[in-house]
Design a protein around this motif. Structure first.
Motif, PDB file in Angstrom:
ATOM      1  N   ILE A  13      17.798  21.369  20.545  1.00 34.47           N
ATOM      2  CA  ILE A  13      18.625  22.435  21.095  1.00 34.47           C
ATOM      3  C   ILE A  13      17.994  23.774  20.711  1.00 34.47           C
ATOM      4  O   ILE A  13      17.531  23.947  19.580  1.00 34.47           O
ATOM      5  N   LEU A  14      17.997  24.700  21.654  1.00 34.71           N
ATOM      6  CA  LEU A  14      17.516  26.049  21.379  1.00 34.71           C
ATOM      7  C   LEU A  14      18.704  26.996  21.351  1.00 34.71           C
ATOM      8  O   LEU A  14      19.417  27.135  22.343  1.00 34.71           O
ATOM      9  N   GLU A  15      18.931  27.601  20.218  1.00 31.45           N
ATOM     10  CA  GLU A  15      19.955  28.634  20.059  1.00 31.45           C
ATOM     11  C   GLU A  15      19.313  29.970  20.407  1.00 31.45           C
ATOM     12  O   GLU A  15      18.224  30.288  19.920  1.00 31.45           O
ATOM     13  N   ASP A  35      26.086  45.786  16.715  1.00 29.77           N
ATOM     14  CA  ASP A  35      27.095  46.427  17.549  1.00 29.77           C
ATOM     15  C   ASP A  35      26.568  46.470  18.982  1.00 29.77           C
ATOM     16  O   ASP A  35      25.611  47.197  19.245  1.00 29.77           O
ATOM     17  N   PRO A  36      27.145  45.661  19.856  1.00 32.45           N
ATOM     18  CA  PRO A  36      28.270  44.754  19.651  1.00 32.45           C
ATOM     19  C   PRO A  36      27.826  43.469  18.948  1.00 32.45           C
ATOM     20  O   PRO A  36      26.628  43.223  18.788  1.00 32.45           O
ATOM     21  N   PHE A  37      28.818  42.663  18.584  1.00 31.75           N
ATOM     22  CA  PHE A  37      28.493  41.378  17.958  1.00 31.75           C
ATOM     23  C   PHE A  37      27.808  40.495  18.992  1.00 31.75           C
ATOM     24  O   PHE A  37      28.212  40.460  20.149  1.00 31.75           O
ATOM     25  N   PRO A  38      26.739  39.802  18.606  1.00 36.14           N
ATOM     26  CA  PRO A  38      25.957  39.043  19.585  1.00 36.14           C
ATOM     27  C   PRO A  38      26.675  37.823  20.150  1.00 36.14           C
ATOM     28  O   PRO A  38      27.487  37.186  19.487  1.00 36.14           O
ATOM     29  N   THR A  39      26.319  37.538  21.386  1.00 36.59           N
ATOM     30  CA  THR A  39      26.713  36.284  22.022  1.00 36.59           C
ATOM     31  C   THR A  39      25.623  35.274  21.719  1.00 36.59           C
ATOM     32  O   THR A  39      24.431  35.573  21.842  1.00 36.59           O
ATOM     33  N   VAL A  40      26.032  34.091  21.306  1.00 36.65           N
ATOM     34  CA  VAL A  40      25.086  33.024  20.988  1.00 36.65           C
ATOM     35  C   VAL A  40      25.255  31.923  22.031  1.00 36.65           C
ATOM     36  O   VAL A  40      26.368  31.487  22.304  1.00 36.65           O
ATOM     37  N   GLU A  41      24.137  31.506  22.620  1.00 36.65           N
ATOM     38  CA  GLU A  41      24.162  30.430  23.604  1.00 36.65           C
ATOM     39  C   GLU A  41      23.172  29.355  23.193  1.00 36.65           C
ATOM     40  O   GLU A  41      22.244  29.615  22.422  1.00 36.65           O
ATOM     41  N   HIS A  42      23.382  28.160  23.714  1.00 41.41           N
ATOM     42  CA  HIS A  42      22.537  27.016  23.376  1.00 41.41           C
ATOM     43  C   HIS A  42      21.934  26.441  24.657  1.00 41.41           C
ATOM     44  O   HIS A  42      22.621  26.335  25.673  1.00 41.41           O
ATOM     45  N   PHE A  43      20.672  26.055  24.576  1.00 42.40           N
ATOM     46  CA  PHE A  43      19.941  25.550  25.725  1.00 42.40           C
ATOM     47  C   PHE A  43      19.275  24.232  25.375  1.00 42.40           C
ATOM     48  O   PHE A  43      18.952  23.979  24.213  1.00 42.40           O
ATOM     49  N   GLU A  44      19.066  23.417  26.404  1.00 44.19           N
ATOM     50  CA  GLU A  44      18.329  22.165  26.226  1.00 44.19           C
ATOM     51  C   GLU A  44      17.240  22.080  27.278  1.00 44.19           C
ATOM     52  O   GLU A  44      17.334  22.700  28.345  1.00 44.19           O
ATOM     53  N   ILE A  45      16.226  21.318  26.993  1.00 44.37           N
ATOM     54  CA  ILE A  45      15.091  21.164  27.885  1.00 44.37           C
ATOM     55  C   ILE A  45      15.500  20.421  29.141  1.00 44.37           C
ATOM     56  O   ILE A  45      16.236  19.428  29.074  1.00 44.37           O
ATOM     57  N   VAL A  46      15.032  20.908  30.266  1.00 37.79           N
ATOM     58  CA  VAL A  46      15.272  20.254  31.544  1.00 37.79           C
ATOM     59  C   VAL A  46      14.091  19.325  31.812  1.00 37.79           C
ATOM     60  O   VAL A  46      12.940  19.742  31.795  1.00 37.79           O
TER      61      VAL A  46
END
Length: 99
Positions: free
Chosen positions: A2-4, A84-95
């Motif tokens: 997983i890539l954060e 500022d602002p607080f970061p959004t964290v998303e997760h990615f997976e290899i296609v």
């Protein structure tokens, strides 16, 4: 794997302190279960913007293991006041494109 991905907007005038604190925080995250690798990159167009990329073995290694740990509280104390602002964290997976 997983890539954060987190886009970090650091408050103006605090980038030097952020980078010093991030160096210390790197020692925390790199010892966590499921951690594979991380890198921090600074934006060329906006010197207060960074991108954090962290590779984890599983999503749960990040969302439950790291975020639920005492080590995360240290990470948070070192870094969260810079944003500022607080970061959004998303997760990615290899296609898989081989099929």
């Amino acid at each position: 794997m997983i890539l954060e991905v987190a886009v970090l907007q650091v408050k103006p005038g605090l980038t030097d302190g952020f980078e010093r604190s991030f160096k210390e925080a790197s020692g925390i995250i790199s010892k966590m279960k499921g951690y594979i690798h991380h890198e921090l990159q600074k934006c060329i167009e906006d010197p207060n913007k960074y991108i954090l990329l962290v590779k984890w073995e599983t999503l749960e290694d990040h969302t439950i293991g790291f975020r639920g740990s005492a080590e995360y509280q240290e990470w948070k104390a070192l870094l969260h006041h810079f944003y500022d602002p607080f970061p959004t964290v998303e997760h990615f997976e290899i296609v898989n494109l081989d099929s």
